[in-house]
Design a protein around this motif. Structure first.
Motif, PDB file in Angstrom:
ATOM      1  N   GLU A   7      27.055  21.690  33.595  1.00 16.05           N
ATOM      2  CA  GLU A   7      27.646  20.585  32.841  1.00 16.05           C
ATOM      3  C   GLU A   7      28.265  21.101  31.542  1.00 16.05           C
ATOM      4  O   GLU A   7      29.394  20.734  31.188  1.00 16.05           O
ATOM      5  CB  GLU A   7      26.583  19.533  32.545  1.00 16.05           C
ATOM      6  CG  GLU A   7      27.126  18.316  31.827  1.00 16.05           C
ATOM      7  CD  GLU A   7      26.054  17.275  31.579  1.00 16.05           C
ATOM      8  OE1 GLU A   7      26.149  16.596  30.536  1.00 16.05           O
ATOM      9  OE2 GLU A   7      25.144  17.132  32.409  1.00 16.05           O
ATOM     10  N   ASP A   8      27.546  21.954  30.842  1.00 21.29           N
ATOM     11  CA  ASP A   8      28.047  22.503  29.586  1.00 21.29           C
ATOM     12  C   ASP A   8      29.285  23.369  29.819  1.00 21.29           C
ATOM     13  O   ASP A   8      30.243  23.326  29.040  1.00 21.29           O
ATOM     14  CB  ASP A   8      26.947  23.314  28.897  1.00 21.29           C
ATOM     15  CG  ASP A   8      27.242  23.535  27.433  1.00 21.29           C
ATOM     16  OD1 ASP A   8      27.459  22.547  26.707  1.00 21.29           O
ATOM     17  OD2 ASP A   8      27.247  24.709  27.020  1.00 21.29           O
ATOM     18  N   MET A   9      29.292  24.145  30.900  1.00 23.16           N
ATOM     19  CA  MET A   9      30.431  25.001  31.208  1.00 23.16           C
ATOM     20  C   MET A   9      31.677  24.156  31.514  1.00 23.16           C
ATOM     21  O   MET A   9      32.779  24.478  31.047  1.00 23.16           O
ATOM     22  CB  MET A   9      30.108  25.915  32.385  1.00 23.16           C
ATOM     23  CG  MET A   9      29.103  26.998  32.049  1.00 23.16           C
ATOM     24  SD  MET A   9      28.474  27.891  33.493  1.00 23.16           S
ATOM     25  CE  MET A   9      29.955  28.604  34.153  1.00 23.16           C
ATOM     26  N   VAL A  10      31.508  23.092  32.270  1.00 19.23           N
ATOM     27  CA  VAL A  10      32.647  22.231  32.613  1.00 19.23           C
ATOM     28  C   VAL A  10      33.175  21.532  31.357  1.00 19.23           C
ATOM     29  O   VAL A  10      34.391  21.470  31.141  1.00 19.23           O
ATOM     30  CB  VAL A  10      32.273  21.209  33.703  1.00 19.23           C
ATOM     31  CG1 VAL A  10      33.354  20.166  33.885  1.00 19.23           C
ATOM     32  CG2 VAL A  10      31.991  21.928  35.019  1.00 19.23           C
ATOM     33  N   LYS A  11      32.273  21.034  30.518  1.00 17.86           N
ATOM     34  CA  LYS A  11      32.704  20.406  29.263  1.00 17.86           C
ATOM     35  C   LYS A  11      33.496  21.395  28.415  1.00 17.86           C
ATOM     36  O   LYS A  11      34.537  21.052  27.869  1.00 17.86           O
ATOM     37  CB  LYS A  11      31.499  19.905  28.473  1.00 17.86           C
ATOM     38  CG  LYS A  11      30.897  18.640  28.996  1.00 17.86           C
ATOM     39  CD  LYS A  11      29.698  18.247  28.138  1.00 17.86           C
ATOM     40  CE  LYS A  11      28.975  17.063  28.699  1.00 17.86           C
ATOM     41  NZ  LYS A  11      27.756  16.746  27.922  1.00 17.86           N
ATOM     42  N   TYR A  12      32.983  22.616  28.304  1.00 20.62           N
ATOM     43  CA  TYR A  12      33.665  23.642  27.513  1.00 20.62           C
ATOM     44  C   TYR A  12      35.043  23.938  28.101  1.00 20.62           C
ATOM     45  O   TYR A  12      36.041  23.997  27.385  1.00 20.62           O
ATOM     46  CB  TYR A  12      32.845  24.934  27.447  1.00 20.62           C
ATOM     47  CG  TYR A  12      33.592  26.058  26.777  1.00 20.62           C
ATOM     48  CD1 TYR A  12      33.660  26.127  25.387  1.00 20.62           C
ATOM     49  CD2 TYR A  12      34.252  27.023  27.524  1.00 20.62           C
ATOM     50  CE1 TYR A  12      34.362  27.143  24.759  1.00 20.62           C
ATOM     51  CE2 TYR A  12      34.966  28.033  26.903  1.00 20.62           C
ATOM     52  CZ  TYR A  12      35.012  28.100  25.528  1.00 20.62           C
ATOM     53  OH  TYR A  12      35.720  29.094  24.919  1.00 20.62           O
ATOM     54  N   TYR A  13      35.103  24.112  29.411  1.00 19.78           N
ATOM     55  CA  TYR A  13      36.367  24.444  30.067  1.00 19.78           C
ATOM     56  C   TYR A  13      37.385  23.340  29.862  1.00 19.78           C
ATOM     57  O   TYR A  13      38.547  23.597  29.535  1.00 19.78           O
ATOM     58  CB  TYR A  13      36.139  24.693  31.560  1.00 19.78           C
ATOM     59  CG  TYR A  13      37.419  25.018  32.300  1.00 19.78           C
ATOM     60  CD1 TYR A  13      37.954  26.295  32.261  1.00 19.78           C
ATOM     61  CD2 TYR A  13      38.096  24.036  33.010  1.00 19.78           C
ATOM     62  CE1 TYR A  13      39.136  26.594  32.919  1.00 19.78           C
ATOM     63  CE2 TYR A  13      39.283  24.329  33.668  1.00 19.78           C
ATOM     64  CZ  TYR A  13      39.793  25.599  33.616  1.00 19.78           C
ATOM     65  OH  TYR A  13      40.964  25.890  34.256  1.00 19.78           O
ATOM     66  N   LEU A  14      36.969  22.085  30.046  1.00 26.34           N
ATOM     67  CA  LEU A  14      37.895  20.967  29.875  1.00 26.34           C
ATOM     68  C   LEU A  14      38.375  20.854  28.431  1.00 26.34           C
ATOM     69  O   LEU A  14      39.550  20.610  28.172  1.00 26.34           O
ATOM     70  CB  LEU A  14      37.244  19.664  30.326  1.00 26.34           C
ATOM     71  CG  LEU A  14      36.975  19.546  31.824  1.00 26.34           C
ATOM     72  CD1 LEU A  14      36.227  18.260  32.132  1.00 26.34           C
ATOM     73  CD2 LEU A  14      38.261  19.631  32.621  1.00 26.34           C
ATOM     74  N   THR A  15      37.477  21.043  27.479  1.00 27.31           N
ATOM     75  CA  THR A  15      37.845  20.992  26.068  1.00 27.31           C
ATOM     76  C   THR A  15      38.784  22.141  25.722  1.00 27.31           C
ATOM     77  O   THR A  15      39.805  21.949  25.059  1.00 27.31           O
ATOM     78  CB  THR A  15      36.596  21.064  25.177  1.00 27.31           C
ATOM     79  OG1 THR A  15      35.733  19.988  25.524  1.00 27.31           O
ATOM     80  CG2 THR A  15      36.948  20.978  23.713  1.00 27.31           C
ATOM     81  N   LYS A  16      38.444  23.329  26.173  1.00 27.00           N
ATOM     82  CA  LYS A  16      39.251  24.520  25.891  1.00 27.00           C
ATOM     83  C   LYS A  16      40.627  24.380  26.526  1.00 27.00           C
ATOM     84  O   LYS A  16      41.634  24.678  25.893  1.00 27.00           O
ATOM     85  CB  LYS A  16      38.529  25.767  26.427  1.00 27.00           C
ATOM     86  CG  LYS A  16      39.268  27.048  26.231  1.00 27.00           C
ATOM     87  CD  LYS A  16      39.200  27.521  24.804  1.00 27.00           C
ATOM     88  CE  LYS A  16      39.771  28.925  24.705  1.00 27.00           C
ATOM     89  NZ  LYS A  16      40.559  29.122  23.532  1.00 27.00           N
ATOM     90  N   THR A  17      40.696  23.901  27.749  1.00 22.79           N
ATOM     91  CA  THR A  17      41.968  23.722  28.445  1.00 22.79           C
ATOM     92  C   THR A  17      42.826  22.696  27.717  1.00 22.79           C
ATOM     93  O   THR A  17      44.022  22.894  27.519  1.00 22.79           O
ATOM     94  CB  THR A  17      41.729  23.293  29.905  1.00 22.79           C
ATOM     95  OG1 THR A  17      40.938  24.287  30.545  1.00 22.79           O
ATOM     96  CG2 THR A  17      43.026  23.135  30.653  1.00 22.79           C
ATOM     97  N   GLN A  18      42.207  21.608  27.284  1.00 26.97           N
ATOM     98  CA  GLN A  18      42.930  20.572  26.553  1.00 26.97           C
ATOM     99  C   GLN A  18      43.450  21.126  25.219  1.00 26.97           C
ATOM    100  O   GLN A  18      44.587  20.888  24.840  1.00 26.97           O
ATOM    101  CB  GLN A  18      42.041  19.367  26.310  1.00 26.97           C
ATOM    102  CG  GLN A  18      42.754  18.187  25.701  1.00 26.97           C
ATOM    103  CD  GLN A  18      41.841  16.982  25.561  1.00 26.97           C
ATOM    104  OE1 GLN A  18      40.631  17.132  25.411  1.00 26.97           O
ATOM    105  NE2 GLN A  18      42.415  15.818  25.634  1.00 26.97           N
ATOM    106  N   ASP A  19      42.614  21.887  24.501  1.00 25.69           N
ATOM    107  CA  ASP A  19      43.022  22.500  23.241  1.00 25.69           C
ATOM    108  C   ASP A  19      44.195  23.469  23.456  1.00 25.69           C
ATOM    109  O   ASP A  19      45.131  23.497  22.671  1.00 25.69           O
ATOM    110  CB  ASP A  19      41.865  23.237  22.584  1.00 25.69           C
ATOM    111  CG  ASP A  19      40.780  22.305  22.051  1.00 25.69           C
ATOM    112  OD1 ASP A  19      41.045  21.082  21.950  1.00 25.69           O
ATOM    113  OD2 ASP A  19      39.676  22.802  21.756  1.00 25.69           O
ATOM    114  N   ASP A  20      44.127  24.261  24.525  1.00 25.44           N
ATOM    115  CA  ASP A  20      45.196  25.224  24.814  1.00 25.44           C
ATOM    116  C   ASP A  20      46.501  24.517  25.165  1.00 25.44           C
ATOM    117  O   ASP A  20      47.579  24.978  24.806  1.00 25.44           O
ATOM    118  CB  ASP A  20      44.793  26.152  25.962  1.00 25.44           C
ATOM    119  CG  ASP A  20      43.734  27.158  25.560  1.00 25.44           C
ATOM    120  OD1 ASP A  20      43.453  27.293  24.349  1.00 25.44           O
ATOM    121  OD2 ASP A  20      43.153  27.800  26.469  1.00 25.44           O
ATOM    122  N   ASN A  21      46.407  23.390  25.854  1.00 24.94           N
ATOM    123  CA  ASN A  21      47.598  22.639  26.220  1.00 24.94           C
ATOM    124  C   ASN A  21      48.254  21.955  25.027  1.00 24.94           C
ATOM    125  O   ASN A  21      49.438  21.652  25.048  1.00 24.94           O
ATOM    126  CB  ASN A  21      47.280  21.589  27.289  1.00 24.94           C
ATOM    127  CG  ASN A  21      47.012  22.218  28.634  1.00 24.94           C
ATOM    128  OD1 ASN A  21      47.457  23.324  28.922  1.00 24.94           O
ATOM    129  ND2 ASN A  21      46.277  21.515  29.474  1.00 24.94           N
TER     130      ASN A  21
END
Length: 100
Positions: A84-98
């Protein structure tokens, strides 16, 4: 040091946890545990990514080599909380990068 604290708490027999109540490492320390597990696996001559992914997919600590107490350490992690923490991080990081 965080890793010394973790090791001190894990000096129990290498019994694999049966449920999440037995997962004693707080989520905030998972990164350090995963780094230690990965280093131990690699020192044992194995592929740490492959073995950790095997554990994450199956929740079976025997997918991780027992070298350097890696299996006992990974067995103390709550797999669902980590994923759960990994998915949250990935989604946040991906959104920040976009947004850059």
């Amino acid at each position: 040091m965080v890793l010394e604290t973790i090791k001190g708490r894990l000096n129990t027999p290498s019994e694999e946890p049966k449920n999440t109540e037995e997962c004693i490492i707080p989520l905030s320390e998972y990164r350090d545990v995963l780094l230690e597990v990965g280093n131990s696996i690699e020192l044992g001559g194995y592929n740490p990514v492959s073995q950790i992914v095997g554990f994450l997919l199956s929740e079976d600590p025997t997918h991780v080599a027992n070298y350097g107490n890696a299996r006992n350490l990974i067995g103390k992690i709550d797999r669902d909380a980590l994923l759960e923490d990994m998915v949250k991080y990935y989604l946040t990081k991906t959104q920040d990068d976009n947004n850059k």
